[in-house]
Scaffold this motif. Structure first.
Motif, PDB file in Angstrom:
ATOM      1  N   UNK A 153       0.844  -1.198   0.000  1.00  0.00           N
ATOM      2  CA  UNK A 153       0.000   0.000   0.000  1.00  0.00           C
ATOM      3  C   UNK A 153       0.877   1.245   0.000  1.00  0.00           C
ATOM      4  N   UNK A 154       1.954   1.241   0.786  1.00  0.00           N
ATOM      5  CA  UNK A 154       2.861   2.393   0.825  1.00  0.00           C
ATOM      6  C   UNK A 154       3.531   2.606  -0.534  1.00  0.00           C
ATOM      7  N   UNK A 155       3.964   1.526  -1.178  1.00  0.00           N
ATOM      8  CA  UNK A 155       4.587   1.634  -2.499  1.00  0.00           C
ATOM      9  C   UNK A 155       3.589   2.191  -3.513  1.00  0.00           C
ATOM     10  N   UNK A 156       2.367   1.705  -3.460  1.00  0.00           N
ATOM     11  CA  UNK A 156       1.330   2.210  -4.365  1.00  0.00           C
ATOM     12  C   UNK A 156       1.084   3.700  -4.123  1.00  0.00           C
ATOM     13  N   UNK A 157       1.041   4.108  -2.847  1.00  0.00           N
ATOM     14  CA  UNK A 157       0.869   5.516  -2.518  1.00  0.00           C
ATOM     15  C   UNK A 157       2.005   6.354  -3.105  1.00  0.00           C
ATOM     16  N   UNK A 158       3.237   5.874  -2.946  1.00  0.00           N
ATOM     17  CA  UNK A 158       4.403   6.625  -3.443  1.00  0.00           C
ATOM     18  C   UNK A 158       4.343   6.794  -4.958  1.00  0.00           C
ATOM     19  N   UNK A 159       4.025   5.720  -5.674  1.00  0.00           N
ATOM     20  CA  UNK A 159       3.954   5.780  -7.136  1.00  0.00           C
ATOM     21  C   UNK A 159       2.876   6.768  -7.572  1.00  0.00           C
ATOM     22  N   UNK A 160       1.692   6.685  -6.961  1.00  0.00           N
ATOM     23  CA  UNK A 160       0.604   7.576  -7.340  1.00  0.00           C
ATOM     24  C   UNK A 160       0.921   9.026  -6.964  1.00  0.00           C
ATOM     25  N   UNK A 161       1.584   9.233  -5.830  1.00  0.00           N
ATOM     26  CA  UNK A 161       1.940  10.589  -5.399  1.00  0.00           C
ATOM     27  C   UNK A 161       2.946  11.212  -6.361  1.00  0.00           C
ATOM     28  N   UNK A 162       3.975  10.464  -6.735  1.00  0.00           N
ATOM     29  CA  UNK A 162       4.988  10.971  -7.672  1.00  0.00           C
ATOM     30  C   UNK A 162       4.340  11.244  -9.025  1.00  0.00           C
ATOM     31  N   UNK A 163       3.451  10.364  -9.446  1.00  0.00           N
ATOM     32  CA  UNK A 163       2.751  10.528 -10.719  1.00  0.00           C
ATOM     33  C   UNK A 163       1.931  11.818 -10.712  1.00  0.00           C
TER      34      UNK A 163
END
Length: 134
Positions: free
Chosen positions: A12-22
């Motif tokens: 979930x944290x990795x998904x959050x990071x990817x979406x945030x950077x995007x």
């Protein structure tokens, strides 16, 4: 179970990071002219943006189940807390109030079972009376 929880939290944290950077990259590209959907800020025929759209779709597709797991756990926890409060409040009733509550429940049970035309169980102070309507 602890390992599974750790994997879920990391995913979930990795998904959050990817979406945030995007999202941040899309905002920094167009600043104040950024649309709600940052992919609309780019030319639809650009192949790099097409790759970004595909990546965003895949990320969203796989992130949805990961995000639903904590929601499911929260919902189940909420349901169990409501049930516990209901049981506590029923245990604090007087004897007369309990009899009234049992009578109401038996009437509701009898009515709902009669509507299904299958079986009716009537409860009273003396016990239960089981009637078949087959």
């Amino acid at each position: 179970r602890d390992r599974v929880q750790e994997v879920i939290h990391k995913a979930v944290f990795l998904s959050f990071c990817v979406m945030y950077v995007f999202g941040l990259a899309g905002y920094l590209y167009a600043y104040e002219e950024t649309n709600g959907n940052i992919l609309l800020n780019f030319d639809p025929s650009d192949n790099v943006i097409l790759l970004g759209r595909i990546g965003c779709g895949i990320t969203t597709l796989f992130a949805l189940p990961m995000n639903l797991l904590p929601c499911r756990e929260a919902l189940l926890s909420l349901i169990s807390q409501i049930q516990e409060r209901t049981i506590k409040s029923e245990n604090q009733l007087s004897v007369g109030e309990r009899k009234i509550l049992l009578a109401r429940r038996s009437n509701e049970s009898s009515i709902s079972d009669n509507q299904n035309n299958s079986r009716s169980i009537t409860f009273s102070e003396r016990g239960s009376n089981d009637k078949n309507y087959n």
